[in-house]
Write a protein that holds these residues in place. Structure first.
Motif, PDB file in Angstrom:
ATOM      1  N   PRO A 116      56.609  38.116  44.401  1.00 35.46           N
ATOM      2  CA  PRO A 116      56.281  37.371  43.191  1.00 35.46           C
ATOM      3  C   PRO A 116      54.779  37.384  42.919  1.00 35.46           C
ATOM      4  O   PRO A 116      53.957  37.321  43.826  1.00 35.46           O
ATOM      5  CB  PRO A 116      56.775  35.956  43.499  1.00 35.46           C
ATOM      6  CG  PRO A 116      56.768  35.855  44.986  1.00 35.46           C
ATOM      7  CD  PRO A 116      57.005  37.242  45.501  1.00 35.46           C
ATOM      8  N   SER A 117      54.429  37.486  41.646  1.00 31.98           N
ATOM      9  CA  SER A 117      53.044  37.465  41.198  1.00 31.98           C
ATOM     10  C   SER A 117      52.826  36.169  40.434  1.00 31.98           C
ATOM     11  O   SER A 117      53.668  35.765  39.632  1.00 31.98           O
ATOM     12  CB  SER A 117      52.769  38.669  40.307  1.00 31.98           C
ATOM     13  OG  SER A 117      51.411  38.745  39.973  1.00 31.98           O
ATOM     14  N   ARG A 118      51.688  35.536  40.681  1.00 36.68           N
ATOM     15  CA  ARG A 118      51.439  34.215  40.104  1.00 36.68           C
ATOM     16  C   ARG A 118      50.071  34.158  39.458  1.00 36.68           C
ATOM     17  O   ARG A 118      49.080  34.600  40.028  1.00 36.68           O
ATOM     18  CB  ARG A 118      51.510  33.166  41.210  1.00 36.68           C
ATOM     19  CG  ARG A 118      51.393  31.740  40.722  1.00 36.68           C
ATOM     20  CD  ARG A 118      51.547  30.774  41.904  1.00 36.68           C
ATOM     21  NE  ARG A 118      51.922  29.457  41.474  1.00 36.68           N
ATOM     22  CZ  ARG A 118      51.066  28.438  41.359  1.00 36.68           C
ATOM     23  NH1 ARG A 118      49.803  28.591  41.637  1.00 36.68           N
ATOM     24  NH2 ARG A 118      51.494  27.267  40.957  1.00 36.68           N
ATOM     25  N   GLU A 119      50.021  33.580  38.263  1.00 36.77           N
ATOM     26  CA  GLU A 119      48.740  33.296  37.623  1.00 36.77           C
ATOM     27  C   GLU A 119      48.056  32.179  38.407  1.00 36.77           C
ATOM     28  O   GLU A 119      48.716  31.300  38.950  1.00 36.77           O
ATOM     29  CB  GLU A 119      48.948  32.858  36.173  1.00 36.77           C
ATOM     30  CG  GLU A 119      49.509  33.959  35.313  1.00 36.77           C
ATOM     31  CD  GLU A 119      49.809  33.510  33.896  1.00 36.77           C
ATOM     32  OE1 GLU A 119      49.778  32.281  33.610  1.00 36.77           O
ATOM     33  OE2 GLU A 119      50.090  34.382  33.068  1.00 36.77           O
ATOM     34  N   MET A 142      46.161  31.876  52.480  1.00 39.42           N
ATOM     35  CA  MET A 142      46.596  33.167  53.024  1.00 39.42           C
ATOM     36  C   MET A 142      45.584  34.266  52.726  1.00 39.42           C
ATOM     37  O   MET A 142      45.325  35.123  53.575  1.00 39.42           O
ATOM     38  CB  MET A 142      47.979  33.545  52.472  1.00 39.42           C
ATOM     39  CG  MET A 142      49.102  32.722  53.057  1.00 39.42           C
ATOM     40  SD  MET A 142      50.736  33.325  52.576  1.00 39.42           S
ATOM     41  CE  MET A 142      50.795  32.819  50.871  1.00 39.42           C
ATOM     42  N   PHE A 143      45.003  34.248  51.523  1.00 43.04           N
ATOM     43  CA  PHE A 143      44.028  35.280  51.168  1.00 43.04           C
ATOM     44  C   PHE A 143      42.671  35.070  51.844  1.00 43.04           C
ATOM     45  O   PHE A 143      41.839  35.962  51.855  1.00 43.04           O
ATOM     46  CB  PHE A 143      43.853  35.374  49.644  1.00 43.04           C
ATOM     47  CG  PHE A 143      44.865  36.267  48.996  1.00 43.04           C
ATOM     48  CD1 PHE A 143      44.741  37.646  49.043  1.00 43.04           C
ATOM     49  CD2 PHE A 143      45.966  35.725  48.350  1.00 43.04           C
ATOM     50  CE1 PHE A 143      45.685  38.476  48.451  1.00 43.04           C
ATOM     51  CE2 PHE A 143      46.921  36.550  47.755  1.00 43.04           C
ATOM     52  CZ  PHE A 143      46.776  37.927  47.806  1.00 43.04           C
ATOM     53  N   LYS A 144      42.439  33.906  52.414  1.00 42.68           N
ATOM     54  CA  LYS A 144      41.206  33.648  53.160  1.00 42.68           C
ATOM     55  C   LYS A 144      41.371  33.920  54.647  1.00 42.68           C
ATOM     56  O   LYS A 144      40.418  34.291  55.325  1.00 42.68           O
ATOM     57  CB  LYS A 144      40.765  32.194  52.963  1.00 42.68           C
ATOM     58  CG  LYS A 144      40.306  31.870  51.564  1.00 42.68           C
ATOM     59  CD  LYS A 144      40.039  30.374  51.429  1.00 42.68           C
ATOM     60  CE  LYS A 144      39.745  29.987  49.995  1.00 42.68           C
ATOM     61  NZ  LYS A 144      39.644  28.525  49.833  1.00 42.68           N
ATOM     62  N   GLY A 192      43.730  39.554  41.944  1.00 40.40           N
ATOM     63  CA  GLY A 192      42.753  40.096  41.008  1.00 40.40           C
ATOM     64  C   GLY A 192      43.301  40.183  39.603  1.00 40.40           C
ATOM     65  O   GLY A 192      44.036  39.326  39.160  1.00 40.40           O
ATOM     66  N   GLY A 193      42.957  41.281  38.920  1.00 39.57           N
ATOM     67  CA  GLY A 193      43.374  41.502  37.544  1.00 39.57           C
ATOM     68  C   GLY A 193      42.320  42.289  36.798  1.00 39.57           C
ATOM     69  O   GLY A 193      41.208  42.497  37.288  1.00 39.57           O
ATOM     70  N   SER A 194      42.651  42.741  35.629  1.00 39.63           N
ATOM     71  CA  SER A 194      41.720  43.498  34.789  1.00 39.63           C
ATOM     72  C   SER A 194      40.733  42.565  34.121  1.00 39.63           C
ATOM     73  O   SER A 194      40.998  41.366  33.963  1.00 39.63           O
ATOM     74  CB  SER A 194      42.492  44.270  33.716  1.00 39.63           C
ATOM     75  OG  SER A 194      43.386  45.182  34.312  1.00 39.63           O
ATOM     76  N   SER A 202      47.699  36.437  41.730  1.00 41.15           N
ATOM     77  CA  SER A 202      47.878  36.692  43.159  1.00 41.15           C
ATOM     78  C   SER A 202      49.340  37.016  43.406  1.00 41.15           C
ATOM     79  O   SER A 202      50.223  36.369  42.852  1.00 41.15           O
ATOM     80  CB  SER A 202      47.493  35.469  43.988  1.00 41.15           C
ATOM     81  OG  SER A 202      46.146  35.129  43.801  1.00 41.15           O
ATOM     82  N   SER A 203      49.594  38.015  44.249  1.00 44.22           N
ATOM     83  CA  SER A 203      50.959  38.372  44.634  1.00 44.22           C
ATOM     84  C   SER A 203      51.119  38.164  46.129  1.00 44.22           C
ATOM     85  O   SER A 203      50.202  38.450  46.900  1.00 44.22           O
ATOM     86  CB  SER A 203      51.262  39.834  44.303  1.00 44.22           C
ATOM     87  OG  SER A 203      51.204  40.054  42.918  1.00 44.22           O
TER      88      SER A 203
END
Length: 171
Positions: A66-69, A82-84, A124-126, A133-134
């Motif tokens: 799943p991808s989340r804004e 988790m990303f840290k 991330g993102g453009s 984040s996924s």
């Protein structure tokens, strides 16, 4: 009449991911898609006297990405953690829950629970786009049948259903 996607509710125990006590959080706000892939493991066999092959289901390999804004809430804090920390091993273990709103009567209804591993996948993102984040969620055991009770303030309590064999052995 077909029901819309809001009938299926997905929950994740984010407490285990942040090193605290159990905390079930709904995977809804910020997610644009949540699709369960059960990846059935089947075996097909055709004997010489059979016109068509027979199939056996040997198991399932649950997965979802799943991808989340990016939203400021408890779910995002767990994803950010988790990303840290980029956890490995037991630090990635938690539970995924799913129920259908149509099964809920008086605040309680059927719900499955599945042990899973959760790990950061991408973030991330453009330029100019919303930060996303996924996470990767993979099954890590057998599905358990249970009930979910929805409490005041959107709290969730899950209880395993007793099967007939274990219920009879308590007499």
């Amino acid at each position: 009449m077909a029901l819309d996607r809001t009938n299926m509710v997905s929950l994740l125990d984010i407490g285990a991911l942040t090193g605290s006590t159990e905390k079930l959080a709904e995977m809804g706000d910020g997610y644009t898609e949540l699709t369960e892939d059960w990846g059935p493991n089947t075996e097909s066999k055709q004997y010489v006297n059979m016109k068509n092959a027979s199939n056996t289901v040997k198991g399932y390999a649950f997965s979802m990405t799943p991808s989340r804004e990016y939203l400021s809430d408890d779910m995002q804090t767990a994803i950010d953690t988790m990303f840290k920390t980029f956890p490995t091993g037991d630090k990635c273990n938690t539970y995924y829950y799913r129920y259908y709103k149509t099964d809920i009567k008086s605040g309680t209804g059927d719900c499955i629970r599945l042990p899973v591993t959760v790990c950061p996948s991408s973030t991330g993102g453009s330029g100019g786009d919303t930060l996303t984040s996924s996470i990767q969620i993979n099954g890590n055991g057998e599905v358990e049948q249970g009930t979910i009770t929805i409490g005041a303030g959107g709290t969730f309590t899950w209880k395993k259903k007793e099967d007939a064999a274990s219920a009879g052995s308590k007499e």
